[in-house]
Design a protein around this motif. Structure first.
Motif, PDB file in Angstrom:
ATOM      1  N   ALA A  57       0.768  -1.311   0.086  1.00 47.21           N
ATOM      2  CA  ALA A  57       0.003  -0.118  -0.116  1.00 47.21           C
ATOM      3  C   ALA A  57       0.896   1.384   0.028  1.00 47.21           C
ATOM      4  N   SER A  58       1.943   1.384   0.868  1.00 46.32           N
ATOM      5  CA  SER A  58       2.885   2.369   0.688  1.00 46.32           C
ATOM      6  C   SER A  58       3.623   2.634  -0.645  1.00 46.32           C
ATOM      7  N   ILE A  93       0.298   3.987  -3.192  1.00 44.04           N
ATOM      8  CA  ILE A  93      -0.456   5.124  -2.772  1.00 44.04           C
ATOM      9  C   ILE A  93       0.602   6.228  -2.302  1.00 44.04           C
ATOM     10  N   ASP A  94       1.904   5.823  -1.943  1.00 43.67           N
ATOM     11  CA  ASP A  94       2.806   6.791  -1.635  1.00 43.67           C
ATOM     12  C   ASP A  94       4.022   7.110  -2.634  1.00 43.67           C
ATOM     13  N   ALA A 121       2.233   7.057  -6.220  1.00 47.83           N
ATOM     14  CA  ALA A 121       0.936   7.470  -6.165  1.00 47.83           C
ATOM     15  C   ALA A 121       0.506   8.069  -7.596  1.00 47.83           C
ATOM     16  N   PHE A 122       1.426   8.574  -8.181  1.00 42.49           N
ATOM     17  CA  PHE A 122       1.299   9.225  -9.491  1.00 42.49           C
ATOM     18  C   PHE A 122       0.721   8.047 -10.339  1.00 42.49           C
ATOM     19  N   THR A 145      -0.748   5.358  -9.685  1.00 41.34           N
ATOM     20  CA  THR A 145      -2.016   4.707  -9.200  1.00 41.34           C
ATOM     21  C   THR A 145      -3.086   5.852  -9.744  1.00 41.34           C
ATOM     22  N   LEU A 146      -2.660   7.179  -9.746  1.00 40.96           N
ATOM     23  CA  LEU A 146      -3.561   8.259 -10.307  1.00 40.96           C
ATOM     24  C   LEU A 146      -3.921   8.084 -11.685  1.00 40.96           C
ATOM     25  N   GLU A 176      -3.828   5.189 -13.188  1.00 43.73           N
ATOM     26  CA  GLU A 176      -4.868   3.781 -12.893  1.00 43.73           C
ATOM     27  C   GLU A 176      -6.056   4.301 -12.630  1.00 43.73           C
ATOM     28  N   ALA A 177      -6.515   5.207 -11.945  1.00 43.72           N
ATOM     29  CA  ALA A 177      -7.694   5.595 -11.611  1.00 43.72           C
ATOM     30  C   ALA A 177      -8.202   6.187 -12.803  1.00 43.72           C
ATOM     31  N   LEU A 220      -9.483   3.906 -15.358  1.00 48.98           N
ATOM     32  CA  LEU A 220     -10.636   3.087 -14.800  1.00 48.98           C
ATOM     33  C   LEU A 220     -11.900   4.164 -15.238  1.00 48.98           C
ATOM     34  N   PHE A 221     -11.591   5.423 -15.197  1.00 50.15           N
ATOM     35  CA  PHE A 221     -12.627   6.260 -15.384  1.00 50.15           C
ATOM     36  C   PHE A 221     -12.763   6.428 -16.894  1.00 50.15           C
ATOM     37  N   ILE A 268     -14.668   3.122 -18.135  1.00 48.28           N
ATOM     38  CA  ILE A 268     -16.219   3.165 -17.773  1.00 48.28           C
ATOM     39  C   ILE A 268     -16.929   4.287 -18.685  1.00 48.28           C
ATOM     40  N   MET A 317     -19.769   3.402 -21.334  1.00 51.68           N
ATOM     41  CA  MET A 317     -21.203   4.035 -21.210  1.00 51.68           C
ATOM     42  C   MET A 317     -21.353   4.569 -22.593  1.00 51.68           C
TER      43      MET A 317
END
Lengths: 145, 89
Positions: free
Chosen positions: B57-58, B61-62, B65-66, B68-69, B71-72, B75-76, B79, B83
Motif C-alpha cells: 500500500a505504501s 499510494i505513496d 501515487a502518480f 495509481t492516479l 490507473e484511476a 478506470l474512469f 467506464i 457507457m
C-alpha cells in the motif's frame, strides 16, 4: 429469476460481504488488500444483490446519479489530496512532507493520506464494477424485448 | 490451409514465448537483477517514511501515487467509453 433459496442466501450474505469489503478498504494500509480488491468485493456484493433479486431493485440501491458522483468524486478526491502537497510547498501527491497526520504505525488512524486515498479509490472501483454490470445487463435486456 | 497457417503462426509465437520464459532468472534467487537498492529502500524505509505497515500500500499510494492516479484515470476513461458505446446507440 425468482428462487427462494438464492434470495434468502443473498439477503443473509450481502451485508457480511459488504462489511468485509469495507474492512479490506479501511485496513488497506495495515493488512493485505486495499482499494482495488476491497472495491471489487463491495461491487460484487451489489451485483449479487441484483442477481438474487432483480435489476430494478438493485438499480434503486445505487442509482445512476450516485454512481456518477462516486466515479467523478473518487478520482477528484485523489487529485485534490495530491494538490494538498502542492499547497504545502512540496511535491504533488506528497504524504509525510505535506503534513498529513502520520500517527503510530500499525494503528487504524495512521499513514497520513493513504487511508483517505484508499477509501475514495475503493468506492470508485466498486461503483465502476457496478456501473459496468448494469450497462451490460440493460443492453442485454433491451435486445430481448 | 488457413487453419494450418494459423497453427504454424501460433507455434512460432509460442516457441518465442517459451524461449523467453526459459531465459528468465529463477524466482527468489539472490543474484536476480531486480534485487537491487530499490526494494531494499522500500523494505527498510517504508514504515518510517509513510507510516503504513503494508509495504505494498505504501508503494502504490505513496511512492508511486502518480502511477495509481493514472490507473484511476484509466478506470474512469474505460467506464466512460463503455457507457458511450453501450448507451449511445
Amino acid at each position: 429469476m425468482e428462487d427462494i433459496i438464492v434470495r434468502m442466501v443473498g439477503r443473509i450474505s450481502v451485508p457480511f460481504i459488504q462489511v468485509y469489503g469495507f474492512y479490506v478498504i479501511l485496513h488497506g494500509h495495515l493488512t493485505p488488500g486495499g482499494s482495488f480488491s476491497g472495491g471489487a468485493i463491495l461491487g460484487s456484493s451489489m451485483i449479487l444483490f441484483a442477481l438474487a433479486f432483480n435489476l430494478e431493485r438493485g438499480h434503486k440501491k445505487l442509482t445512476h446519479e450516485a454512481s456518477t458522483l462516486l466515479e467523478c468524486g473518487g478520482a477528484s478526491w485523489f487529485a485534490i489530496l495530491g494538490l494538498v502537497g502542492v499547497y504545502a510547498g512540496v511535491n504533488f501527491l506528497a504524504n509525510q512532507a505535506a503534513g498529513f497526520y502520520m500517527g503510530i504505525p500499525n494503528t487504524l488512524v495512521s499513514a497520513g493520506a493513504i487511508p483517505l486515498i484508499t477509501l475514495g479509490l475503493g468506492l470508485k472501483v466498486a461503483s465502476t464494477v457496478v456501473t459496468l454490470f448494469y450497462s451490460l445487463a440493460e443492453v442485454e435486456g433491451d435486445s430481448h424485448d | 490451409m488457413r487453419l494450418v497457417l494459423t497453427l504454424i503462426f501460433l507455434l512460432m509465437i509460442s516457441l518465442v514465448l517459451v524461449a523467453t520464459v526459459a531465459e528468465m532468472p529463477t524466482f527468489g534467487d539472490i543474484e536476480n537483477p531486480t534485487n537491487n537498492e530499490v526494494p531494499q529502500r522500500y523494505i527498510e524505509g517504508a514504515v518510517e517514511e509513510t507510516g503504513a505497515v503494508n509495504v505494498i500500500a505504501s508503494i502504490i499510494i505513496d511512492y508511486r501515487a502518480f502511477d495509481t492516479l493514472g490507473e484511476a484515470t484509466v478506470l474512469f476513461v474505460a467506464i466512460a467509453a463503455a457507457m458511450a458505446t453501450l448507451k449511445g446507440h
